[in-house]
Design an enzyme around this catalytic site. Structure first.
Site, PDB file in Angstrom:
ATOM      1  N   ASP A   1       0.948  -1.203   0.004  1.00 46.13           N
ATOM      2  CA  ASP A   1      -0.019   0.178   0.033  1.00 46.13           C
ATOM      3  C   ASP A   1       0.938   1.358  -0.054  1.00 46.13           C
ATOM      4  O   ASP A   1       2.065   0.946   0.344  1.00 46.13           O
ATOM      5  CB  ASP A   1      -0.851  -0.028   1.196  1.00 46.13           C
ATOM      6  CG  ASP A   1      -1.791   1.008   1.383  1.00 46.13           C
ATOM      7  OD1 ASP A   1      -2.305   1.636   0.653  1.00 46.13           O
ATOM      8  OD2 ASP A   1      -1.893   1.617   2.481  1.00 46.13           O
TER       9      ASP A   1
ATOM     10  N   ASP B   1      -0.219   5.301   0.637  1.00 46.76           N
ATOM     11  CA  ASP B   1      -0.637   6.221   1.527  1.00 46.76           C
ATOM     12  C   ASP B   1      -0.547   5.510   2.859  1.00 46.76           C
ATOM     13  O   ASP B   1      -1.500   4.641   3.112  1.00 46.76           O
ATOM     14  CB  ASP B   1      -2.083   6.924   1.537  1.00 46.76           C
ATOM     15  CG  ASP B   1      -2.032   7.828   0.260  1.00 46.76           C
ATOM     16  OD1 ASP B   1      -3.039   7.923  -0.305  1.00 46.76           O
ATOM     17  OD2 ASP B   1      -1.080   8.399   0.221  1.00 46.76           O
TER      18      ASP B   1
ATOM     19  N   LYS C   1      -9.462  -1.556  -3.173  1.00 45.70           N
ATOM     20  CA  LYS C   1      -9.343  -2.498  -1.921  1.00 45.70           C
ATOM     21  C   LYS C   1     -10.453  -2.110  -1.041  1.00 45.70           C
ATOM     22  O   LYS C   1     -10.624  -0.991  -0.757  1.00 45.70           O
ATOM     23  CB  LYS C   1      -8.137  -2.262  -1.162  1.00 45.70           C
ATOM     24  CG  LYS C   1      -6.759  -2.397  -2.060  1.00 45.70           C
ATOM     25  CD  LYS C   1      -5.495  -1.873  -1.324  1.00 45.70           C
ATOM     26  CE  LYS C   1      -5.446  -0.447  -1.404  1.00 45.70           C
ATOM     27  NZ  LYS C   1      -4.124   0.133  -0.738  1.00 45.70           N
TER      28      LYS C   1
ATOM     29  N   ASP D   1      -1.750  -0.012   5.775  1.00 42.06           N
ATOM     30  CA  ASP D   1      -2.187   0.481   7.210  1.00 42.06           C
ATOM     31  C   ASP D   1      -3.650   0.630   7.750  1.00 42.06           C
ATOM     32  O   ASP D   1      -3.861   1.299   8.447  1.00 42.06           O
ATOM     33  CB  ASP D   1      -1.637   1.812   7.056  1.00 42.06           C
ATOM     34  CG  ASP D   1      -2.571   2.751   6.045  1.00 42.06           C
ATOM     35  OD1 ASP D   1      -2.887   3.971   6.485  1.00 42.06           O
ATOM     36  OD2 ASP D   1      -2.711   2.685   4.900  1.00 42.06           O
TER      37      ASP D   1
END
Ligand SMILES: O=C(O)[C@H](O)[C@H](O)COP(=O)(O)O
Ligand SMILES: [Mg+2]
Length: 295
Positions: free
Chosen positions: A25, A27, A221, A244
């Protein structure tokens, strides 16, 4: 076993030796906004030195894959090619291609350049950016907003220039024809920036859900559409998903049958990770940057 804490170099090495591919991922894992998370550059270099394949999987639709290569390199993260990046804008364009969306229809975009770039890259006609910055002076303006049979889909992504004109047009296109597709690039309701959170895509299309009573097909996602793109292009053998967010990244990895690693450098706190009914990743650690210490 779930929620296994990784905190020592030997534990990092034991994790990494299990996998050939890491779905990363962006961000909250690589960066927050345009601020690199400390050590991530060295961590990625270490993973590449160990022969690991790195695929970048982002729900952010503001940039095209090519633009993301530039952002990665601007932050010292080298070695990625556009095909190593699966962004929500690209996955949305792939979805329209997969259903044979007609090329003579237009897609009205409530979003930014990345969505338009990826749609046009696959031969679709996209509009909507021209409504950025259009002032709304009052209800008389609405007379000019009319149904348009050329519009076959409305796509909503993160839009830092969201305004009433865009919402009014999207609402009109969705209400005037039930066959007009309603898509959203991703469900994330907030973004981790500067150690706080701010509204994100999911908070930007929800006004249209309220006003039209229609719900979008959400591409990013944890949804199958994005997973299908990755499975088709990259496969998921010996793969670990690193994210995250529990509700997008970890859920996405679990849906794909991957092992999952949550990092606490983004949206999710340790308290949230251990809260009741929380989605449980296989592993968790403070930050991806720690992998720079793999022996
Ligand atoms: O703002 C958005 O659209 C998303 O919340 C955000 O960009 C998520 O990006 P990711 O963590 O999947 O890289
Ligand atoms: Mg994230």
């Amino acid at each position: 076993m779930t929620r296994q804490l990784l905190a020592t170099p030997d534990q990092y090495r034991a994790l990494v030796d299990q996998f050939d591919t890491f779905l990363l991922d962006m961000d909250g894992v690589l960066w927050q906004g345009s601020k690199l998370i400390p050590g991530v550059d060295r961590a990625l270099a270490r993973l590449r030195a160990l022969g690991k394949r790195l695929i970048f999987v982002t729900n952010n639709s503001t940039k095209s894959r090519a633009s993301y290569v530039h952002k990665l390199e601007s932050l010292g993260l080298y070695g990625a090619a556009p095909d190593d990046i699966v962004g929500a804008a690209y996955a949305t364009a792939c979805y329209l291609t997969s259903i044979g969306f007609p090329k003579d229809k237009w897609v009205y975009v409530v979003g930014q350049q990345g969505v338009v770039d990826e749609l046009t890259a696959q031969g679709f006609q996209a509009c909507g950016l021209e409504d950025t910055g259009v002032p709304f002076t009052g209800m008389d303006d609405l007379a000019a907003i009319q149904p348009d049979p050329r519009i076959g889909a409305v796509v909503c992504g993160f839009d830092g220039h969201l305004n009433y004109t865009k919402l009014a047009k999207a609402h009109t296109y969705l209400m005037s024809n039930p066959d007009t597709l309603f898509l959203a690039t991703n469900p994330d309701v907030c973004d981790p920036v500067h150690g706080r959170t701010f509204p994100a895509c999911g908070a930007m299309y929800s006004p249209l859900v309220a006003s039209t009573g229609r719900s979008p097909r959400v591409v990013g996602k944890p949804n199958a559409t994005m997973l299908d793109v990755i499975v088709r292009v990259h496969g998921l053998d010996r793969t670990c998903m690193v994210g995250d967010r529990l509700d997008t990244d970890v859920r996405f990895g679990l849906n794909g049958g991957c092992q999952t690693l949550l990092v606490l450098s983004g949206v999710t706190t340790e308290e949230a990770l251990f809260s009741q009914n929380a989605i449980a990743p296989h592993y968790y650690m403070a930050s991806l940057g720690e992998l720079q210490y793999i022996p």
